[in-house]
Design a protein around this motif. Structure first.
Motif, short mmCIF file in Angstrom:
data_model
loop_
_atom_site.label_atom_id
_atom_site.label_comp_id
_atom_site.label_asym_id
_atom_site.label_seq_id
_atom_site.Cartn_x
_atom_site.Cartn_y
_atom_site.Cartn_z
N VAL A 8 8.16 -6.44 4.27
CA VAL A 8 7.16 -7.02 3.36
C VAL A 8 6.39 -5.91 2.65
CG1 VAL A 8 5.03 -8.35 3.24
CG2 VAL A 8 6.93 -9.17 4.64
N SER A 9 6.03 -4.86 3.39
CA SER A 9 5.29 -3.74 2.79
C SER A 9 6.14 -3.06 1.72
CB SER A 9 4.91 -2.73 3.87
OG SER A 9 4.27 -1.61 3.32
N ALA A 10 7.43 -2.89 1.99
CA ALA A 10 8.31 -2.24 1.00
C ALA A 10 8.54 -3.12 -0.22
CB ALA A 10 9.65 -1.89 1.66
N VAL A 11 8.70 -4.43 0.00
CA VAL A 11 8.97 -5.34 -1.10
C VAL A 11 7.76 -5.45 -2.03
CG1 VAL A 11 9.43 -7.75 -1.69
CG2 VAL A 11 10.73 -6.65 0.14
N LEU A 12 6.56 -5.45 -1.45
CA LEU A 12 5.35 -5.57 -2.26
C LEU A 12 5.15 -4.36 -3.18
CD1 LEU A 12 2.81 -7.11 0.28
CD2 LEU A 12 4.01 -8.25 -1.60
N ARG A 13 5.82 -3.26 -2.85
CA ARG A 13 5.72 -2.07 -3.71
C ARG A 13 6.71 -2.09 -4.86
NH1 ARG A 13 5.17 0.64 1.42
NH2 ARG A 13 7.34 1.33 1.28
N ILE A 14 7.63 -3.08 -4.85
CA ILE A 14 8.58 -3.20 -5.96
C ILE A 14 7.84 -3.71 -7.20
CG2 ILE A 14 10.65 -4.40 -6.77
CD1 ILE A 14 11.60 -4.57 -3.89
N PRO A 15 7.96 -3.04 -8.33
CA PRO A 15 7.14 -3.41 -9.49
C PRO A 15 7.52 -4.74 -10.12
CG PRO A 15 8.67 -1.63 -10.04
CD PRO A 15 8.76 -1.83 -8.56
N SER A 16 8.81 -5.07 -10.19
CA SER A 16 9.22 -6.28 -10.91
C SER A 16 9.21 -7.50 -9.99
CB SER A 16 10.62 -6.10 -11.50
OG SER A 16 11.59 -6.00 -10.47
N ALA A 17 8.84 -8.65 -10.55
CA ALA A 17 8.83 -9.89 -9.77
C ALA A 17 10.25 -10.31 -9.40
CB ALA A 17 8.16 -11.00 -10.59
N ARG A 18 11.20 -10.04 -10.29
CA ARG A 18 12.59 -10.40 -10.01
C ARG A 18 13.14 -9.58 -8.85
NH1 ARG A 18 17.53 -10.63 -14.45
NH2 ARG A 18 19.12 -11.51 -13.02
N GLY A 19 12.74 -8.30 -8.79
CA GLY A 19 13.17 -7.44 -7.69
C GLY A 19 12.61 -7.91 -6.36
N LYS A 20 11.34 -8.35 -6.39
CA LYS A 20 10.74 -8.88 -5.17
C LYS A 20 11.45 -10.14 -4.71
CE LYS A 20 6.09 -7.10 -6.16
NZ LYS A 20 4.68 -7.45 -6.46
N GLN A 21 11.74 -11.03 -5.65
CA GLN A 21 12.40 -12.28 -5.30
C GLN A 21 13.79 -12.03 -4.72
OE1 GLN A 21 12.83 -14.96 -8.59
NE2 GLN A 21 13.68 -16.62 -7.35
N LYS A 22 14.53 -11.08 -5.31
CA LYS A 22 15.87 -10.77 -4.81
C LYS A 22 15.80 -10.18 -3.41
CE LYS A 22 20.04 -8.16 -5.96
NZ LYS A 22 20.68 -7.22 -6.92
N ALA A 23 14.82 -9.30 -3.17
CA ALA A 23 14.69 -8.69 -1.84
C ALA A 23 14.34 -9.73 -0.78
CB ALA A 23 13.62 -7.59 -1.88
N PHE A 24 13.39 -10.63 -1.12
CA PHE A 24 13.00 -11.66 -0.16
C PHE A 24 14.13 -12.67 0.08
CE2 PHE A 24 8.36 -10.72 -1.04
CZ PHE A 24 8.08 -10.33 0.26
#
Length: 314
Positions: free
Chosen positions: A222-238
């Motif tokens: 979660v800590s690493a994903v929250l550092r991803i700048p794009s919303a699409r990148g966060k959604q893909k990681a989650f």
């Protein structure tokens, strides 16, 4: 030295879910359906992963083993219950009861360890992607799986041998549809302090340590994903963790309901229904949770069925 019979009970009585004869057909049909669905779902998951080269990765390696364990988990208890209903008996032999205890503990431990290994896999993939191939190599995955089977086997053997030394000289009625440690200990007329101590110390450690490992892995994810700048990148990681996290919540949630809830809230009916969730429903649902949320699994299943249709048409 005179040999000592460790038990005066040659068999135990499994009360199952209902003692009313008119409900036995309903229970039989329901559990037969759940068994067939769970068996088919887990075996299809194994075949789909094995037949698609694109899924020969650490994550799906552990997932296929989880499906194998879940298939065995359902098969350790449900067929005996179905046979008992069909033959209108409720008995299980003493040795059969010990065998159920051994395999239930073994397979529950393997579920626990495999979910932890899958959480670690997702942690490495998201937090250390450049080192993924070295940290999750075939050798490392095989070592993780082999050590899991070894620890799980030794743990289940420990509790089975401790149970085998007890005497059962009073009631032989178990208010479940399978043999479980805690209700069996309550039937013993021997000193069960050592058994209870091992459940608390060894069992608690084997459950708690993997659970803490999962919590640490997802905290870092979660800590690493929250550092991803794009919303699409966060959604893909989650999205790559969503299925696994759902299975984790289902697994540990049902364990909590069966073993860790306050004793004041326990009753035979509640414990029996909670054990159904833990022993049958969860292993049945796991493959469908992954299928619904995983495009790669869906693609592998479509490919598997298309090949089957091709062979049938030849």
């Amino acid at each position: 030295m005179e040999s000592r019979n460790h038990t005066s009970a040659s068999e135990f009585i499994l009360l199952g879910l209902s003692s009313q004869p008119e409900r036995q057909e309903l229970v039989f049909g329901l559990f037969l359906a759940m068994y067939l669905v769970g068996t088919a779902g887990n075996l299809l998951m194994i075949l789909a992963i094995g037949s698609d080269v694109r899924l020969h990765t650490p994550m799906y390696f552990f997932l296929s083993n989880l499906s194998l364990v879940d298939f065995c988990f359902i098969s350790a208890t449900v067929p005996k219950m179905l046979v008992n209903i069909q033959t209108q008996t409720q008995s299980i032999s003493y040795r059969g009861c010990l065998a159920q205890i051994y395999f239930c503990i073994l397979l529950a431990n393997m579920d626990n360890f495999l979910l932890t290994a899958m959480a670690y896999d997702r942690h490495v993939a998201i937090c250390h992607p450049l080192h993924y191939s070295s940290k999750m190599s075939l050798h490392v995955c095989a070592l993780m799986l082999g050590s899991s089977w070894l620890i799980a086997s030794l743990h289940s053997l420990l509790h089975t041998l401790l149970m085998a030394r007890l005497d059962f000289c009073a009631s032989n009625i178990i208010p479940y549809f399978f043999c479980d440690l805690l209700p069996l200990l309550q039937l013993s007329c021997s000193n069960t302090q050592l058994n209870q101590l091992m459940i608390l110390l060894v069992g608690g450690m084997i459950v708690l340590m993997p659970f803490l490992g999962i919590l640490v892995s997802y905290t870092r994810i979660v800590s690493a994903v929250l550092r991803i700048p794009s919303a699409r990148g966060k959604q893909k990681a989650f999205s790559t963790c969503g299925s696994h996290l759902t299975v984790v919540i289902l697994f540990y949630g049902t364990i909590t309901g069966v073993y860790l809830s306050p004793s004041s809230s326990h009753s035979a009916d509640k414990d029996s229904l909670a054990s159904v969730m833990y022993m049958v429903v969860t292993p049945m649902l796991n493959p469908f949770i992954y299928c619904l949320r995983n495009k790669d699994i869906k693609g592998a299943l479509r490919k598997l069925f298309s090949l089957k249709a091709l062979f049938c048409g030849l």
